[in-house]
Design a protein around this motif. Structure first.
Motif, mmCIF file in Angstrom:
data_model
loop_
_atom_site.group_PDB
_atom_site.id
_atom_site.type_symbol
_atom_site.label_atom_id
_atom_site.label_comp_id
_atom_site.label_asym_id
_atom_site.label_seq_id
_atom_site.Cartn_x
_atom_site.Cartn_y
_atom_site.Cartn_z
ATOM 1 N N ALA A 156 0.946 -1.397 0.047
ATOM 2 C CA ALA A 156 -0.182 0.133 -0.104
ATOM 3 C C ALA A 156 0.866 1.156 0.087
ATOM 4 O O ALA A 156 0.351 2.498 -0.706
ATOM 5 N N THR A 157 1.833 1.239 0.628
ATOM 6 C CA THR A 157 2.882 2.345 0.670
ATOM 7 C C THR A 157 3.427 2.652 -0.490
ATOM 8 O O THR A 157 3.582 3.903 -1.116
ATOM 9 N N VAL A 158 3.708 1.664 -1.061
ATOM 10 C CA VAL A 158 4.501 1.690 -2.732
ATOM 11 C C VAL A 158 3.628 2.271 -3.653
ATOM 12 O O VAL A 158 3.867 2.997 -4.357
ATOM 13 N N VAL A 159 2.191 1.625 -3.430
ATOM 14 C CA VAL A 159 1.115 2.390 -4.468
ATOM 15 C C VAL A 159 0.768 3.779 -4.245
ATOM 16 O O VAL A 159 0.858 4.478 -5.169
ATOM 17 N N TRP A 160 0.729 4.112 -2.993
ATOM 18 C CA TRP A 160 0.243 5.458 -2.675
ATOM 19 C C TRP A 160 1.547 6.322 -2.990
ATOM 20 O O TRP A 160 1.258 7.425 -3.482
ATOM 21 N N ALA A 161 2.837 6.041 -2.709
ATOM 22 C CA ALA A 161 3.976 6.795 -3.265
ATOM 23 C C ALA A 161 4.076 6.769 -4.726
ATOM 24 O O ALA A 161 4.526 7.799 -5.335
ATOM 25 N N SER A 162 3.783 5.921 -5.622
ATOM 26 C CA SER A 162 3.875 5.982 -6.879
ATOM 27 C C SER A 162 2.841 6.850 -7.343
ATOM 28 O O SER A 162 2.953 7.416 -8.463
ATOM 29 N N LEU A 163 1.565 6.684 -6.926
ATOM 30 C CA LEU A 163 0.310 7.541 -7.428
ATOM 31 C C LEU A 163 0.693 9.109 -7.067
ATOM 32 O O LEU A 163 0.369 9.843 -8.054
ATOM 33 N N TRP A 164 1.335 9.388 -6.146
ATOM 34 C CA TRP A 164 1.923 10.627 -5.839
ATOM 35 C C TRP A 164 2.887 11.066 -6.803
ATOM 36 O O TRP A 164 2.868 12.362 -7.465
#
Length: 288
Positions: free
Chosen positions: A258-266
């Motif tokens: 989830a951290t990777v996904v949110w960071a990638s979206l940002w």
């Protein structure tokens, strides 16, 4: 710059051997820092010498006389830069995985390891020989070498991680640390953002100023994430600390999907904003 990054990441086991414990974590931190710095300068130099030079030499008019918009030209330039950076980052990522497989000098003598050093040397030698042979036939040596290193080093890393200490075969992804993989991916996303900043700046600024602005963006982005998060100034500077998770890895933290996904979206949002700004600057630039 490609070979410099490979060499610096490759010698990271020597540097991390001076740590008092947790050598592998320090190895990852040094390698990620090297990948970030080399990616920053490679992307900045490429952007400054690509669109910026074409604007100053008026050669960009050749493209603009065709039925393509300036936004399309800018996005095409960024796509090429991103592809080149991805190829280079694959080489550096594979070198880091080889360094982790070899481990530090202290740990290497404790447990028998696959002949990682010889695999790495063979991979680079094959890449250099093939690139030199292709250059004699009229192909670009740097471009061929970049592709070759990505292929041979990735193959060497897969072979090394498939080789268990007892000599048996194992699947690489069953023993690879996913935290390191995610950390490398996020560093690459940060490099792409800095390259987009350089490309946008190159539409108005000369090469030295473009490189300086990219470096300033990195420094300010790290400072924002560390000291000024939530303040007025932090709204105007991308918080690159979101993509730099090496500090957490050193402290033994885990990276969730989830951290990777949110960071990638940002990162995608920031990248879109920077490219939109670059398109607006390029649209109003007089190139005639």
């Amino acid at each position: 710059m490609l070979l410099l990054g490979i060499i610096l990441v490759g010698i990271s086991p020597l540097l991390s051997a001076f740590a008092l414990g947790d050598e592998d974590r320090l190895l990852v931190d040094i390698s990620l820092s090297t990948m970030l710095c080399c990616g920053l300068f490679l992307g900045s130099f490429t952007a400054a010498s690509n669109l910026g030079d074409e604007i100053r030499r008026r050669t960009v008019m050749v493209l603009l006389t065709k039925p393509v918009s300036r936004t399309t030209v800018l996005l095409g330039k960024f796509t090429g830069i991103a592809f080149s950076l991805t190829i280079a980052q694959l080489s550096w990522m594979a070198t880091l995985l080889l360094a982790l497989r070899h481990r530090t000098i202290h740990a290497h003598y404790v447990e028998d390891q696959a002949p990682v050093l010889w695999l790495s040397i063979a991979a680079i030698a094959v890449a250099l020989i093939h690139a030199a042979h292709a250059h004699r036939r009229g192909r670009s040596f740097p471009a061929t070498l970049s592709r070759n290193c990505a292929c041979t080093l990735v193959l060497a890393a897969l072979i090394a991680w498939s080789w268990a200490p007892d000599g048996s075969f194992r699947l690489p992804w069953t023993v690879l640390d996913s935290n390191v993989i995610w950390a490398m991916v996020l560093v690459h996303e940060g490099v792409l953002i800095l390259s987009a900043v350089a490309l946008a700046a190159s539409t108005r600024l000369p090469a030295p100023a473009t490189i300086a602005l990219s470096l300033a963006t990195l420094l300010c982005g790290v400072i924002v994430g560390s000291l000024t998060r939530g303040t007025f100034w932090s709204r105007w500077i991308p918080d690159l600390q979101r993509l730099w998770i090496s500090d957490g890895l050193i402290r033994g933290g885990e990276i969730s999907l989830a951290t990777v996904v949110w960071a990638s979206l940002w990162a995608l949002l920031i990248l879109s904003a920077v490219l939109s700004l670059g398109a607006a600057l390029f649209a109003r630039r007089d190139v005639s």
